[in-house]
Design a protein around this motif. Sequence first.
Motif, mmCIF file in Angstrom:
data_model
loop_
_atom_site.group_PDB
_atom_site.id
_atom_site.type_symbol
_atom_site.label_atom_id
_atom_site.label_comp_id
_atom_site.label_asym_id
_atom_site.label_seq_id
_atom_site.Cartn_x
_atom_site.Cartn_y
_atom_site.Cartn_z
ATOM 1 N N GLN A 62 -5.733 -3.713 8.098
ATOM 2 C CA GLN A 62 -4.461 -3.118 8.458
ATOM 3 C C GLN A 62 -4.497 -2.493 9.847
ATOM 4 O O GLN A 62 -5.560 -2.187 10.373
ATOM 5 N N LEU B 211 0.852 -1.178 0.000
ATOM 6 C CA LEU B 211 0.000 0.000 0.000
ATOM 7 C C LEU B 211 0.893 1.236 0.000
ATOM 8 O O LEU B 211 2.082 1.148 0.301
ATOM 9 N N THR B 212 0.323 2.394 -0.321
ATOM 10 C CA THR B 212 1.145 3.596 -0.462
ATOM 11 C C THR B 212 1.678 4.126 0.865
ATOM 12 O O THR B 212 2.724 4.752 0.885
ATOM 13 N N GLN C 143 -5.274 -2.523 -3.470
ATOM 14 C CA GLN C 143 -5.623 -1.119 -3.314
ATOM 15 C C GLN C 143 -6.576 -0.913 -2.136
ATOM 16 O O GLN C 143 -7.207 -1.858 -1.679
ATOM 17 N N PRO C 144 -6.680 0.323 -1.650
ATOM 18 C CA PRO C 144 -7.599 0.592 -0.544
ATOM 19 C C PRO C 144 -9.042 0.255 -0.923
ATOM 20 O O PRO C 144 -9.468 0.480 -2.055
ATOM 21 N N ALA D 248 -5.199 3.582 4.770
ATOM 22 C CA ALA D 248 -6.077 2.552 4.207
ATOM 23 C C ALA D 248 -6.128 1.375 5.174
ATOM 24 O O ALA D 248 -5.275 0.502 5.150
ATOM 25 N N ALA E 96 -8.126 -3.068 2.707
ATOM 26 C CA ALA E 96 -7.651 -3.075 1.319
ATOM 27 C C ALA E 96 -8.161 -4.329 0.625
ATOM 28 O O ALA E 96 -8.551 -5.304 1.274
#
Length: 176
Positions: A100, A78-79, A123-124, A111, A114
């Motif tokens: 998470q 994740l970012t 992705q979220p 996020a 996900a």
Amino acid sequence: VLGVYRRDGQRFVRDHEISSHGVEPHQLVWLPDGETLVVANGGIRTEAASRAALNLEGMESSLVLLQRDGQLISKEQLTQPLNSVRHLAIARDGCIVSAQQYQGDSTDPSALLAIKRPGQAFQPFPIGESQHLAMHQYCASVAINDDLRLLALSAPRGNRLFVWDLDSTELRLEAS
């Protein structure tokens, strides 16, 4: 690493190890094909006795897919680097959902839920701002009801339970 065991009569014997391709494998689940293993690497190195985090500045949390023999299929992150991938749920169609626990500031956007749909990136999962705030940066158990296509998530610090439609992402229930 992940320990691989074989059954020997009434007991299990450690046979070998395979790499989780990350730090702190927290949970593993087989995909419905029975050949692909999903690993939630939390990314946090801890001191053995105190369990104190040692690497928050260099955390590398990831969602990893492995072949049965341990060969890496994919590794995605994740970012937010302080977002620790912890718990997993798998749908019959191979959709992977992860919960998470964010290790940063309590006001940071993160996020906390996900999704990785088959053929798509990790992705979220879209959640509302009020639901995000109620989670207090910490999610625990996640589950999927395949027949109803529902996704459930617990957020114990916020004393909350959430249920979304897995496909439309519509919030169906928020309870405390």
